[in-house]
Design a protein around this motif. Structure first.
Motif, PDB file in Angstrom:
ATOM      1  N   ASP A  15       0.827  -1.206   0.000  1.00 39.73           N
ATOM      2  CA  ASP A  15       0.000   0.000   0.000  1.00 39.73           C
ATOM      3  C   ASP A  15       0.865   1.262   0.000  1.00 39.73           C
ATOM      4  OD1 ASP A  15      -2.744   1.267   0.384  1.00 39.73           O
ATOM      5  OD2 ASP A  15      -1.673   2.051   2.129  1.00 39.73           O
ATOM      6  N   PHE A  16       1.938   1.239   0.780  1.00 38.99           N
ATOM      7  CA  PHE A  16       2.802   2.419   0.865  1.00 38.99           C
ATOM      8  C   PHE A  16       3.401   2.785  -0.486  1.00 38.99           C
ATOM      9  CE2 PHE A  16       3.877   1.702   5.633  1.00 38.99           C
ATOM     10  CZ  PHE A  16       2.633   2.218   5.982  1.00 38.99           C
ATOM     11  N   ILE A  17       3.929   1.770  -1.195  1.00 37.99           N
ATOM     12  CA  ILE A  17       4.659   2.084  -2.430  1.00 37.99           C
ATOM     13  C   ILE A  17       3.767   2.100  -3.670  1.00 37.99           C
ATOM     14  CG2 ILE A  17       6.800   1.151  -1.476  1.00 37.99           C
ATOM     15  CD1 ILE A  17       6.457  -1.304  -3.240  1.00 37.99           C
ATOM     16  N   ALA A  18       2.665   1.329  -3.643  1.00 42.07           N
ATOM     17  CA  ALA A  18       1.820   1.225  -4.836  1.00 42.07           C
ATOM     18  C   ALA A  18       0.640   2.185  -4.821  1.00 42.07           C
ATOM     19  CB  ALA A  18       1.302  -0.201  -4.991  1.00 42.07           C
ATOM     20  N   VAL A  19       0.152   2.525  -3.626  1.00 41.57           N
ATOM     21  CA  VAL A  19      -1.030   3.383  -3.519  1.00 41.57           C
ATOM     22  C   VAL A  19      -0.670   4.767  -2.979  1.00 41.57           C
ATOM     23  CG1 VAL A  19      -3.335   3.636  -2.514  1.00 41.57           C
ATOM     24  CG2 VAL A  19      -2.497   1.360  -3.183  1.00 41.57           C
ATOM     25  N   GLN A  20       0.128   4.795  -1.918  1.00 42.32           N
ATOM     26  CA  GLN A  20       0.489   6.063  -1.291  1.00 42.32           C
ATOM     27  C   GLN A  20       1.668   6.758  -1.981  1.00 42.32           C
ATOM     28  OE1 GLN A  20      -1.575   7.040   0.975  1.00 42.32           O
ATOM     29  NE2 GLN A  20      -2.627   5.061   1.177  1.00 42.32           N
ATOM     30  N   ASP A  21       2.252   6.089  -2.974  1.00 42.61           N
ATOM     31  CA  ASP A  21       3.380   6.661  -3.737  1.00 42.61           C
ATOM     32  C   ASP A  21       4.585   7.014  -2.854  1.00 42.61           C
ATOM     33  OD1 ASP A  21       2.145   6.474  -6.238  1.00 42.61           O
ATOM     34  OD2 ASP A  21       1.085   8.358  -5.919  1.00 42.61           O
ATOM     35  N   MET A  22       4.769   6.242  -1.806  1.00 45.36           N
ATOM     36  CA  MET A  22       5.934   6.436  -0.951  1.00 45.36           C
ATOM     37  C   MET A  22       7.151   5.777  -1.600  1.00 45.36           C
ATOM     38  SD  MET A  22       6.540   5.153   3.001  1.00 45.36           S
ATOM     39  CE  MET A  22       5.128   6.047   3.636  1.00 45.36           C
ATOM     40  N   SER A  23       8.308   6.387  -1.494  1.00 46.93           N
ATOM     41  CA  SER A  23       9.524   5.794  -2.030  1.00 46.93           C
ATOM     42  C   SER A  23       9.808   4.476  -1.309  1.00 46.93           C
ATOM     43  CB  SER A  23      10.706   6.751  -1.832  1.00 46.93           C
ATOM     44  OG  SER A  23      11.927   6.102  -2.122  1.00 46.93           O
ATOM     45  N   TRP A  24      10.156   3.453  -2.094  1.00 45.07           N
ATOM     46  CA  TRP A  24      10.410   2.160  -1.453  1.00 45.07           C
ATOM     47  C   TRP A  24      11.617   2.226  -0.525  1.00 45.07           C
ATOM     48  CZ3 TRP A  24      14.966  -0.479  -1.905  1.00 45.07           C
ATOM     49  CH2 TRP A  24      15.821  -0.154  -2.971  1.00 45.07           C
ATOM     50  N   MET A  25      12.537   3.162  -0.767  1.00 41.83           N
ATOM     51  CA  MET A  25      13.702   3.314   0.108  1.00 41.83           C
ATOM     52  C   MET A  25      13.322   3.888   1.466  1.00 41.83           C
ATOM     53  SD  MET A  25      16.817   4.456  -2.411  1.00 41.83           S
ATOM     54  CE  MET A  25      15.878   5.707  -3.303  1.00 41.83           C
ATOM     55  N   LEU A  26      12.149   4.489   1.544  1.00 38.66           N
ATOM     56  CA  LEU A  26      11.608   4.945   2.826  1.00 38.66           C
ATOM     57  C   LEU A  26      10.664   3.912   3.418  1.00 38.66           C
ATOM     58  CD1 LEU A  26      11.164   7.115   4.984  1.00 38.66           C
ATOM     59  CD2 LEU A  26       9.400   8.121   3.503  1.00 38.66           C
ATOM     60  N   ALA A  27       9.863   3.279   2.556  1.00 35.55           N
ATOM     61  CA  ALA A  27       8.893   2.283   3.028  1.00 35.55           C
ATOM     62  C   ALA A  27       9.587   1.051   3.616  1.00 35.55           C
ATOM     63  CB  ALA A  27       7.979   1.864   1.876  1.00 35.55           C
ATOM     64  N   LEU A  28      10.703   0.637   3.008  1.00 33.13           N
ATOM     65  CA  LEU A  28      11.382  -0.573   3.459  1.00 33.13           C
ATOM     66  C   LEU A  28      11.883  -0.444   4.899  1.00 33.13           C
ATOM     67  CD1 LEU A  28      13.647  -2.813   1.298  1.00 33.13           C
ATOM     68  CD2 LEU A  28      14.300  -2.295   3.637  1.00 33.13           C
ATOM     69  N   PRO A  29      12.680   0.600   5.246  1.00 33.44           N
ATOM     70  CA  PRO A  29      13.101   0.716   6.654  1.00 33.44           C
ATOM     71  C   PRO A  29      11.935   0.965   7.602  1.00 33.44           C
ATOM     72  CG  PRO A  29      13.779   2.656   5.404  1.00 33.44           C
ATOM     73  CD  PRO A  29      13.302   1.648   4.414  1.00 33.44           C
ATOM     74  N   LEU A  30      10.858   1.597   7.101  1.00 31.34           N
ATOM     75  CA  LEU A  30       9.690   1.837   7.946  1.00 31.34           C
ATOM     76  C   LEU A  30       9.033   0.517   8.342  1.00 31.34           C
ATOM     77  CD1 LEU A  30       7.814   3.918   9.227  1.00 31.34           C
ATOM     78  CD2 LEU A  30       6.514   3.974   7.100  1.00 31.34           C
ATOM     79  N   ILE A  31       8.894  -0.394   7.389  1.00 30.66           N
ATOM     80  CA  ILE A  31       8.306  -1.710   7.675  1.00 30.66           C
ATOM     81  C   ILE A  31       9.223  -2.513   8.598  1.00 30.66           C
ATOM     82  CG2 ILE A  31       7.666  -3.932   6.649  1.00 30.66           C
ATOM     83  CD1 ILE A  31       5.609  -1.761   6.219  1.00 30.66           C
ATOM     84  N   LEU A  32      10.532  -2.429   8.368  1.00 30.89           N
ATOM     85  CA  LEU A  32      11.484  -3.130   9.244  1.00 30.89           C
ATOM     86  C   LEU A  32      11.385  -2.604  10.675  1.00 30.89           C
ATOM     87  CD1 LEU A  32      14.697  -3.365   6.998  1.00 30.89           C
ATOM     88  CD2 LEU A  32      12.976  -5.126   7.424  1.00 30.89           C
ATOM     89  N   ALA A  33      11.283  -1.277  10.810  1.00 33.44           N
ATOM     90  CA  ALA A  33      11.164  -0.688  12.143  1.00 33.44           C
ATOM     91  C   ALA A  33       9.855  -1.110  12.811  1.00 33.44           C
ATOM     92  CB  ALA A  33      11.221   0.840  12.042  1.00 33.44           C
ATOM     93  N   LEU A  34       8.776  -1.190  12.038  1.00 34.18           N
ATOM     94  CA  LEU A  34       7.485  -1.616  12.585  1.00 34.18           C
ATOM     95  C   LEU A  34       7.560  -3.060  13.068  1.00 34.18           C
ATOM     96  CD1 LEU A  34       4.551  -0.949  13.136  1.00 34.18           C
ATOM     97  CD2 LEU A  34       3.993  -1.582  10.782  1.00 34.18           C
ATOM     98  N   GLY A  35       8.235  -3.925  12.293  1.00 38.51           N
ATOM     99  CA  GLY A  35       8.410  -5.312  12.726  1.00 38.51           C
ATOM    100  C   GLY A  35       9.195  -5.407  14.018  1.00 38.51           C
TER     101      GLY A  35
END
Length: 341
Positions: free
Chosen positions: A75-95
């Motif tokens: 959703d972050f990268i495909a719908v919200q147009d967030m950069s995957w370089m930002l979405a990836l560490p964000l998901i890792l931090a959430l985990g």
């Protein structure tokens, strides 16, 4: 490698030879590459589970976390147009945060790991379904992310990048678990948490760290799975993945009692599981029997672990008895000194 790891490696080779004889398609490059890709995907997940099991705990929510974090990443990268370089560490931090919450509930509130992670299994699955309104999260037609897709689903000289990532993570985790004070503390906690606490080890902090590592690796695995499937249905995505992770760890020599196991073993356990899955597919066995295979594998692994413990305990008793007899015999044969006035 310990004896268990060598035995598991031999079993993998034997099963591979048998499968190749029954169906030569097993050795086709495309089949080996696909199998290596699945080994990478599930291996990362299994290493995270192993860190929790070694403390005597268990993590039942990893499958639901794969679904929830995968949905969020897409959703972050495909719908919200967030950069995957930002979405990836964000998901890792959430985990990692979710893992820390699990560890806090277990160590500070003294809740059972089974209860905490079982509740997590239900909560995260429900949250993922609510987030998508029970729909499917995926990429739009023609939507692609070349760099991300190469890192997560690409191949380097024919070797899947997921498998390469597994090797790198396994080496790092092997050093952490087998060549550091942190790893020795985890083993000590798994053997006897109370004794470890009296020895000055901050057991609560160590256990929480194990759950953080598990959450971090689960989040990374969720990203790989999301890019591999390209479409996520929260009702089924990641379902029973915790069984694969637990089975791989148990097969790799990790005792559910805690305090035993090796990173090499859990990687080999993952290889054996995927080899068996490949066998089921190549022989045309109904896929509905996959879970029966998983259940049987876990049962056999636990039985072997129990018998191994019984044999080791018996050997220790025999060795102690022999040592005692030898000492008494030596004491009885000592010459009696003459009295000297």
């Amino acid at each position: 490698m310990v004896k268990k790891d060598l035995g598991l490696l031999l079993l993998i080779v034997v099963v591979g030879i048998v499968v190749a004889i029954i169906n030569p398609r097993f050795l086709l490059p495309i089949n080996l590459a696909n199998t290596a890709n699945l080994i990478g995907l599930f291996g990362i997940l299994s290493i995270g589970q192993a860190f929790v099991i070694i403390t005597g705990g268990i993590e039942l929510s990893v499958g639901s976390l794969v679904a929830l974090l995968g949905v969020l990443f897409v959703d972050f990268i495909a719908v919200q147009d967030m950069s995957w370089m930002l979405a990836l560490p964000l998901i890792l931090a959430l985990g990692a945060v979710i893992g820390a919450v699990h560890g806090w509930l277990i160590t500070r509130l003294n809740l059972q790991p089974f209860v905490v992670t079982l509740c997590g299994l239900l909560i995260y699955r429900g949250a993922a379904r609510f987030y998508t309104a029970d729909g499917t999260a995926g990429f739009a037609f023609g939507q692609n992310f070349p760099d991300l897709e190469f890192l997560t689903a690409g191949r380097f000289y024919g070797v899947p990048n997921t498998f390469i990532a597994l090797v790198i993570i396994a080496v790092v985790m092997w050093i952490m678990l087998h060549r550091s004070v942190f790893g020795r503390y985890l083993y000590a906690i798994g053997k006897n948490e109370e004794a470890a606490r009296y020895s000055g080890i901050r057991t609560g902090r160590m256990v929480m760290s194990a759950y953080v590592i598990c959450g971090l690796l689960t989040a990374l695995s969720a990203i790989y799975f999301a890019m591999y499937t390209r479409s996520i249905s929260p009702a089924s995505h990641g379902q029973f993945y915790e069984l694969y992770a637990i089975a791989a760890a148990v097969l790799g020599g990790f005792s559910l009692r805690g305090g035993e196991g090796s990173i090499v073993g859990v990687v080999l356990g993952t290889v054996l599981l995927q080899e068996l899955q490949n066998l089921v597919n190549l022989l045309g066995i109904p896929s509905s029997l996959n879970f029966a295979v998983m259940g049987g594998v876990i049962l056999i692994g636990v039985l072997i672990d129990q018998q191994w413990h019984a044999i080791r305990a018996k050997r220790r008793l025999v060795s102690a008895a022999r040592h005692t007899e030898t000492r008494h015999s030596n004491e009885g044969s000592l010459p009696v000194a003459a009295n000297q006035d």
